[in-house]
Design a protein around this motif. Structure first.
Motif, PDB file in Angstrom:
ATOM      1  N   UNK A 222     -47.951  -2.069 -25.303  1.00  0.00           N
ATOM      2  CA  UNK A 222     -46.964  -3.068 -25.721  1.00  0.00           C
ATOM      3  C   UNK A 222     -45.982  -2.466 -26.729  1.00  0.00           C
ATOM      4  N   UNK A 223     -46.425  -1.441 -27.479  1.00  0.00           N
ATOM      5  CA  UNK A 223     -45.552  -0.806 -28.461  1.00  0.00           C
ATOM      6  C   UNK A 223     -44.603   0.201 -27.828  1.00  0.00           C
ATOM      7  N   UNK A 224     -44.801   0.495 -26.548  1.00  0.00           N
ATOM      8  CA  UNK A 224     -43.987   1.511 -25.879  1.00  0.00           C
ATOM      9  C   UNK A 224     -42.926   0.913 -24.961  1.00  0.00           C
ATOM     10  N   UNK A 225     -42.860  -0.416 -24.892  1.00  0.00           N
ATOM     11  CA  UNK A 225     -41.849  -1.071 -24.051  1.00  0.00           C
ATOM     12  C   UNK A 225     -40.455  -0.845 -24.632  1.00  0.00           C
ATOM     13  N   UNK A 226     -39.524  -0.463 -23.766  1.00  0.00           N
ATOM     14  CA  UNK A 226     -38.122  -0.314 -24.158  1.00  0.00           C
ATOM     15  C   UNK A 226     -37.255  -0.978 -23.089  1.00  0.00           C
ATOM     16  N   UNK A 227     -35.953  -0.907 -23.272  1.00  0.00           N
ATOM     17  CA  UNK A 227     -35.066  -1.482 -22.259  1.00  0.00           C
ATOM     18  C   UNK A 227     -35.072  -0.666 -20.966  1.00  0.00           C
ATOM     19  N   UNK A 245     -56.531 -12.226 -21.934  1.00  0.00           N
ATOM     20  CA  UNK A 245     -55.180 -12.444 -21.407  1.00  0.00           C
ATOM     21  C   UNK A 245     -54.084 -12.123 -22.423  1.00  0.00           C
ATOM     22  N   UNK A 246     -54.471 -11.991 -23.699  1.00  0.00           N
ATOM     23  CA  UNK A 246     -53.490 -11.608 -24.714  1.00  0.00           C
ATOM     24  C   UNK A 246     -52.893 -10.240 -24.427  1.00  0.00           C
ATOM     25  N   UNK A 247     -53.608  -9.408 -23.667  1.00  0.00           N
ATOM     26  CA  UNK A 247     -53.038  -8.119 -23.273  1.00  0.00           C
ATOM     27  C   UNK A 247     -51.742  -8.320 -22.504  1.00  0.00           C
ATOM     28  N   UNK A 248     -51.766  -9.225 -21.532  1.00  0.00           N
ATOM     29  CA  UNK A 248     -50.563  -9.500 -20.741  1.00  0.00           C
ATOM     30  C   UNK A 248     -49.500 -10.205 -21.578  1.00  0.00           C
ATOM     31  N   UNK A 249     -49.944 -11.110 -22.453  1.00  0.00           N
ATOM     32  CA  UNK A 249     -49.012 -11.843 -23.308  1.00  0.00           C
ATOM     33  C   UNK A 249     -48.247 -10.886 -24.215  1.00  0.00           C
ATOM     34  N   UNK A 250     -48.957  -9.948 -24.827  1.00  0.00           N
ATOM     35  CA  UNK A 250     -48.322  -9.002 -25.743  1.00  0.00           C
ATOM     36  C   UNK A 250     -47.284  -8.143 -25.012  1.00  0.00           C
ATOM     37  N   UNK A 251     -47.617  -7.725 -23.797  1.00  0.00           N
ATOM     38  CA  UNK A 251     -46.687  -6.897 -23.034  1.00  0.00           C
ATOM     39  C   UNK A 251     -45.448  -7.704 -22.648  1.00  0.00           C
ATOM     40  N   UNK A 252     -45.666  -8.933 -22.190  1.00  0.00           N
ATOM     41  CA  UNK A 252     -44.541  -9.768 -21.765  1.00  0.00           C
ATOM     42  C   UNK A 252     -43.653 -10.134 -22.959  1.00  0.00           C
ATOM     43  N   UNK A 253     -44.259 -10.339 -24.100  1.00  0.00           N
ATOM     44  CA  UNK A 253     -43.498 -10.628 -25.314  1.00  0.00           C
ATOM     45  C   UNK A 253     -42.514  -9.502 -25.614  1.00  0.00           C
ATOM     46  N   UNK A 254     -42.977  -8.261 -25.458  1.00  0.00           N
ATOM     47  CA  UNK A 254     -42.100  -7.113 -25.697  1.00  0.00           C
ATOM     48  C   UNK A 254     -41.062  -6.955 -24.587  1.00  0.00           C
ATOM     49  N   UNK A 255     -41.427  -7.359 -23.374  1.00  0.00           N
ATOM     50  CA  UNK A 255     -40.444  -7.353 -22.286  1.00  0.00           C
ATOM     51  C   UNK A 255     -39.273  -8.263 -22.623  1.00  0.00           C
ATOM     52  N   UNK A 256     -39.573  -9.449 -23.112  1.00  0.00           N
ATOM     53  CA  UNK A 256     -38.519 -10.396 -23.501  1.00  0.00           C
ATOM     54  C   UNK A 256     -37.667  -9.800 -24.613  1.00  0.00           C
ATOM     55  N   UNK A 257     -38.339  -9.227 -25.591  1.00  0.00           N
ATOM     56  CA  UNK A 257     -37.645  -8.653 -26.754  1.00  0.00           C
ATOM     57  C   UNK A 257     -36.670  -7.558 -26.337  1.00  0.00           C
ATOM     58  N   UNK A 258     -37.032  -6.773 -25.314  1.00  0.00           N
ATOM     59  CA  UNK A 258     -36.214  -5.624 -24.921  1.00  0.00           C
ATOM     60  C   UNK A 258     -35.395  -5.887 -23.655  1.00  0.00           C
TER      61      UNK A 258
END
Length: 301
Positions: A222-227, A245-258
């Motif tokens: 989740x810390x490695x997601x970029x645009x 399921x928080x694993x998927x939530x954390x990743x999707x949260x960063x997807x939205x952010x980027x």
């Protein structure tokens, strides 16, 4: 006559195997290897030791092939590979969508042959994606429609490939000219984070028992997601007690952010076994949703 039939069947078997199993590395050029000669070890359709990294190819009928392809990375907590349930059966389903599928048989971090344990799976996955693009013309594929599917720990490896740009798979051959970043990702019940919501078994098998905080953060994807992260769809079950399921939530949260395009679906039921057959009819909808999403992003026509 009987002997002739037996020999013919053996010949056919050899031909089919040769077509379906594709070695990842040229002989003597596998990186990160001590040069040990290993054998495959399998228990209850779970591979626990890989002799030679490879991918199993599944092609739809030519009339149905749409040019898209997907690399399926089986899970198993980085301790084993559920290559049939979490690989071959999914490949057959993707074939029904006209998608060419490849099941990755990758080196596990506990392999005695590896010099750097966590690099083995990454190198094999990167090489597999390069090989698919390298052979795209021959296999009637579009090199810009190459995705990756990962479930459980396979989802972690898939998300590593989708978020880490460091090429660990170079061996200075013609295949190296191809890029390994997938064009899209499908992540089912994925291990993403090695932090608060980590699947302890995957963490320990991948990085060992005494990984540094920096290493843990590096592979908490989740810390490695970029645009630049590929468009991604995630599926998880709220009652999954193995991988939160928080694993998927954390990743999707960063997807939205980027600004990464994609979709997140968390079903009430499903446990840690979302696949071809599911706990409820609602959870079984993940396949329909996945197909519609692939059409929406123009991977499937």
């Amino acid at each position: 006559m009987k002997k002739t039939v037996t020999l013919l069947l053996l010949f056919i078997s050899v031909i089919v195997s040769a077509q379906n199993s594709i070695p990842l590395w040229p002989k003597g050029k596998m990186p990160n290897s001590k040069g040990l000669k290993l054998v495959d070890i399998e228990e209850r359709e779970r591979i626990t030791q890989v002799s030679a990294p490879r991918m199993l190819a599944f092609f739809p009928a030519k009339e149905e092939q749409n040019g898209s392809s997907i690399l399926i990375i089986p899970g198993g907590g980085y301790q084993k590979l559920t290559y049939n349930l979490g690989g071959i059966q999914l490949a057959k389903w993707f074939n029904t969508q006209g998608i060419t599928a490849f099941v990755l048989i990758y080196r596990l971090p506990n392999s005695p042959d590896l010099l750097i344990s966590e690099n083995g799976p990454i190198q094999d996955a990167q090489r597999a994606l390069k090989l698919i693009r390298s052979n795209a013309a021959e296999w009637n594929l579009d090199g810009n429609k190459v995705g990756v599917f990962g479930s459980s720990a396979g989802g972690h490896l898939a998300s590593v490939i989708g978020t880490h740009n460091n090429d660990l798979s170079k061996i200075n051959d013609t295949v190296d000219a191809n890029w390994f970043l997938p064009n899209f990702m499908v992540l089912v019940s994925p291990v993403i984070s090695f932090g608060e919501y980590a699947h302890k078994g995957s963490l320990e098998n991948f990085l060992g028992n005494h990984a540094s905080p920096d290493k843990i953060k590096e592979y908490s994807n989740e810390f490695q997601v970029t645009d630049k992260t590929p468009q991604t769809i995630l599926f998880h079950a709220q009652n999954d007690v193995v991988v939160s399921p928080m694993n998927s939530v954390l990743f999707y949260e960063q997807m939205i952010k980027h600004g990464v395009k994609g979709s997140l679906h968390i079903f009430p039921k499903g446990m840690h076994s979302i696949g071809i057959y599911n706990e409820s009819s609602l959870t079984d909808e993940w396949k329909i949703i996945c197909t519609k999403w692939l059409k929406e992003i123009e991977i499937v026509k």
